[in-house]
Write a protein that holds these residues in place. Structure first.
Motif, PDB file in Angstrom:
ATOM      1  N   SER A  35       0.810  -1.220   0.000  1.00 33.82           N
ATOM      2  CA  SER A  35       0.000   0.000   0.000  1.00 33.82           C
ATOM      3  C   SER A  35       0.846   1.275   0.000  1.00 33.82           C
ATOM      4  O   SER A  35       0.333   2.357  -0.286  1.00 33.82           O
ATOM      5  N   VAL A  36       2.135   1.174   0.302  1.00 34.84           N
ATOM      6  CA  VAL A  36       3.013   2.352   0.294  1.00 34.84           C
ATOM      7  C   VAL A  36       3.303   2.711  -1.165  1.00 34.84           C
ATOM      8  O   VAL A  36       3.796   1.884  -1.930  1.00 34.84           O
ATOM      9  N   THR A  37       2.979   3.933  -1.541  1.00 32.60           N
ATOM     10  CA  THR A  37       3.105   4.357  -2.937  1.00 32.60           C
ATOM     11  C   THR A  37       4.571   4.463  -3.361  1.00 32.60           C
ATOM     12  O   THR A  37       5.466   4.668  -2.516  1.00 32.60           O
ATOM     13  N   PRO A  38       4.828   4.370  -4.673  1.00 32.66           N
ATOM     14  CA  PRO A  38       6.199   4.539  -5.155  1.00 32.66           C
ATOM     15  C   PRO A  38       6.830   5.870  -4.734  1.00 32.66           C
ATOM     16  O   PRO A  38       8.004   5.928  -4.415  1.00 32.66           O
ATOM     17  N   GLU A  39       6.033   6.940  -4.714  1.00 35.43           N
ATOM     18  CA  GLU A  39       6.541   8.252  -4.287  1.00 35.43           C
ATOM     19  C   GLU A  39       7.030   8.205  -2.841  1.00 35.43           C
ATOM     20  O   GLU A  39       8.115   8.699  -2.517  1.00 35.43           O
ATOM     21  N   ASP A  40       6.222   7.610  -1.964  1.00 39.28           N
ATOM     22  CA  ASP A  40       6.606   7.504  -0.558  1.00 39.28           C
ATOM     23  C   ASP A  40       7.807   6.580  -0.399  1.00 39.28           C
ATOM     24  O   ASP A  40       8.700   6.842   0.415  1.00 39.28           O
ATOM     25  N   ARG A  41       7.850   5.513  -1.147  1.00 40.00           N
ATOM     26  CA  ARG A  41       8.981   4.578  -1.081  1.00 40.00           C
ATOM     27  C   ARG A  41      10.285   5.282  -1.433  1.00 40.00           C
ATOM     28  O   ARG A  41      11.286   5.132  -0.741  1.00 40.00           O
ATOM     29  N   MET A  42      10.268   6.038  -2.534  1.00 45.70           N
ATOM     30  CA  MET A  42      11.490   6.740  -2.953  1.00 45.70           C
ATOM     31  C   MET A  42      11.935   7.745  -1.905  1.00 45.70           C
ATOM     32  O   MET A  42      13.130   7.851  -1.593  1.00 45.70           O
ATOM     33  N   ALA A  43      10.987   8.500  -1.358  1.00 47.62           N
ATOM     34  CA  ALA A  43      11.326   9.506  -0.355  1.00 47.62           C
ATOM     35  C   ALA A  43      11.906   8.856   0.897  1.00 47.62           C
ATOM     36  O   ALA A  43      12.926   9.308   1.437  1.00 47.62           O
TER      37      ALA A  43
END
Length: 139
Positions: A35-43
């Motif tokens: 559920s963790v979005t790619p944007e949040d993962r990268m950050a």
């Protein structure tokens, strides 16, 4: 932070461990937390790799350092606690600023500040504790 949905941890001894272990750890976390979005993962990856690199470089005092990472995925945020047994760090993360374009170092904490909602540092007994929090975006 809201009720933890998933908690994940990693212990490092540097050396021989390095930030490669953090990348591997996060890959397993993201597999378990779709559920963790790619944007949040990268950050979050940027933040944790920068912090771990700084700990390895600066808190070791020229020797080794042991670190523990605890990453909690909640309903609306991710919180990461990085603790280490290194030397005390005389820094205020809220004062971190990007250096000029030609500087060879000094960007780490400023970059972390740019991608998270909260960055804190405290010295507790003989350990450093870094806390990072990022609100989750909904895709």
């Amino acid at each position: 932070m809201s009720t933890a949905v998933g908690g994940h941890s990693l212990d490092l001894a540097c050396p021989p461990d390095d930030v490669t272990a953090v990348h591997t750890f996060l890959a397993s976390v993201w597999n378990a937390e779709p559920s963790v979005t790619p944007e949040d993962r990268m950050a979050l990856e940027l933040a944790l790799v920068e912090l771990t690199s700084n700990v390895i470089e600066h808190a070791s005092g020229g020797g080794g350092v042991s670190c523990s990472v605890r990453l909690d995925v909640g309903d609306d945020a991710v919180e990461v606690n990085l603790t280490d047994d290194g030397v005390a760090v005389p820094i205020d993360p809220s004062a971190a600023r990007l250096p000029d374009a030609l500087a060879e170092s000094g960007r780490g904490l400023a970059l972390v500040q740019m991608v998270v909602d909260d960055l804190r540092y405290e010295r507790i007994a003989d350990r450093n504790r870094w806390t990072v929090r990022r609100g989750l975006t909904r895709g």
